[in-house]
Enzyme design. Structure first.
Site, short mmCIF file in Angstrom:
data_model
loop_
_atom_site.label_atom_id
_atom_site.label_comp_id
_atom_site.label_asym_id
_atom_site.label_seq_id
_atom_site.Cartn_x
_atom_site.Cartn_y
_atom_site.Cartn_z
N ALA A 103 -45.53 -31.27 -13.03
CA ALA A 103 -46.80 -31.21 -13.76
C ALA A 103 -47.69 -30.09 -13.22
CB ALA A 103 -47.53 -32.54 -13.64
N HIS A 104 -48.32 -29.36 -14.11
CA HIS A 104 -49.23 -28.28 -13.70
C HIS A 104 -50.24 -28.00 -14.79
CE1 HIS A 104 -45.76 -26.41 -15.70
NE2 HIS A 104 -46.56 -25.41 -16.05
N LEU A 105 -51.40 -27.61 -14.35
CA LEU A 105 -52.52 -27.32 -15.24
C LEU A 105 -52.79 -25.82 -15.19
CD1 LEU A 105 -54.96 -28.25 -16.96
CD2 LEU A 105 -56.14 -28.79 -14.82
#
Ligand SMILES: [Zn+2]
Length: 152
Positions: free
Chosen positions: A99-101
């Site tokens: 997961a990454h923003l």
């Protein structure tokens, strides 16, 4: 997690341009920036999806994204606005399943954009109410732990 490129770079196995690291999250410069200053905020612990994050990790990522917004605006890089974008799942455009923003600067005429599909229109109230009820039930099930979204 072995085979995860973001776990590898957090472990020092791959060259990385690190902006910040704390016990929960890290910020790295994106290899293929939308605009210069494009960074990725990610949890240090591997989780493949947004639902797989702990509340503390999710909160820390958003708090860090807020600080990176301010950092971008004060950096001297061209930045007239900032987008946050999280692609959760392949159909949403996720390519690395840790997961990454995305946090990236925007400016007029930079050419980036999101497109609406051909069926884009204003929804009817009955449809909106039906969707709200479905989601409220699903949220309650998730909160009770009946959901099998594990996030890896
Ligand atoms: Zn990973």
């Amino acid at each position: 997690v072995s085979g995860c490129v973001f776990c590898d770079l957090l472990a020092g196995g791959i060259p990385v341009s690190l902006v910040h690291r704390d016990p929960l999250c890290a910020v790295v410069v994106d290899l293929r920036p939308v605009n210069p200053g494009h960074v990725l905020v990610m949890p240090v612990r591997h989780a493949s999806s947004l639902a797989g994050l702990t509340d503390a990790e999710g909160a820390a990522m958003f708090a860090l994204a807020r600080r990176m917004d301010a950092a971008l605006r004060g950096s001297g890089l061209r930045c007239e606005g900032v987008n946050l974008l999280l692609a959760d799942g392949e159909a949403a455009g996720q390519e690395v399943f840790h997961a990454h923003l995305h946090v990236f600067p925007r400016f007029a005429g930079d050419g980036f954009g999101l497109r609406f599909g051909p069926d884009y229109r204003r929804a009817r109230r009955a449809e909106m109410d039906r969707v709200a009820a479905l989601l409220a039930d699903s949220l309650a099930a998730f909160d009770r732990g009946e959901d099998d979204r594990d996030g890896g």
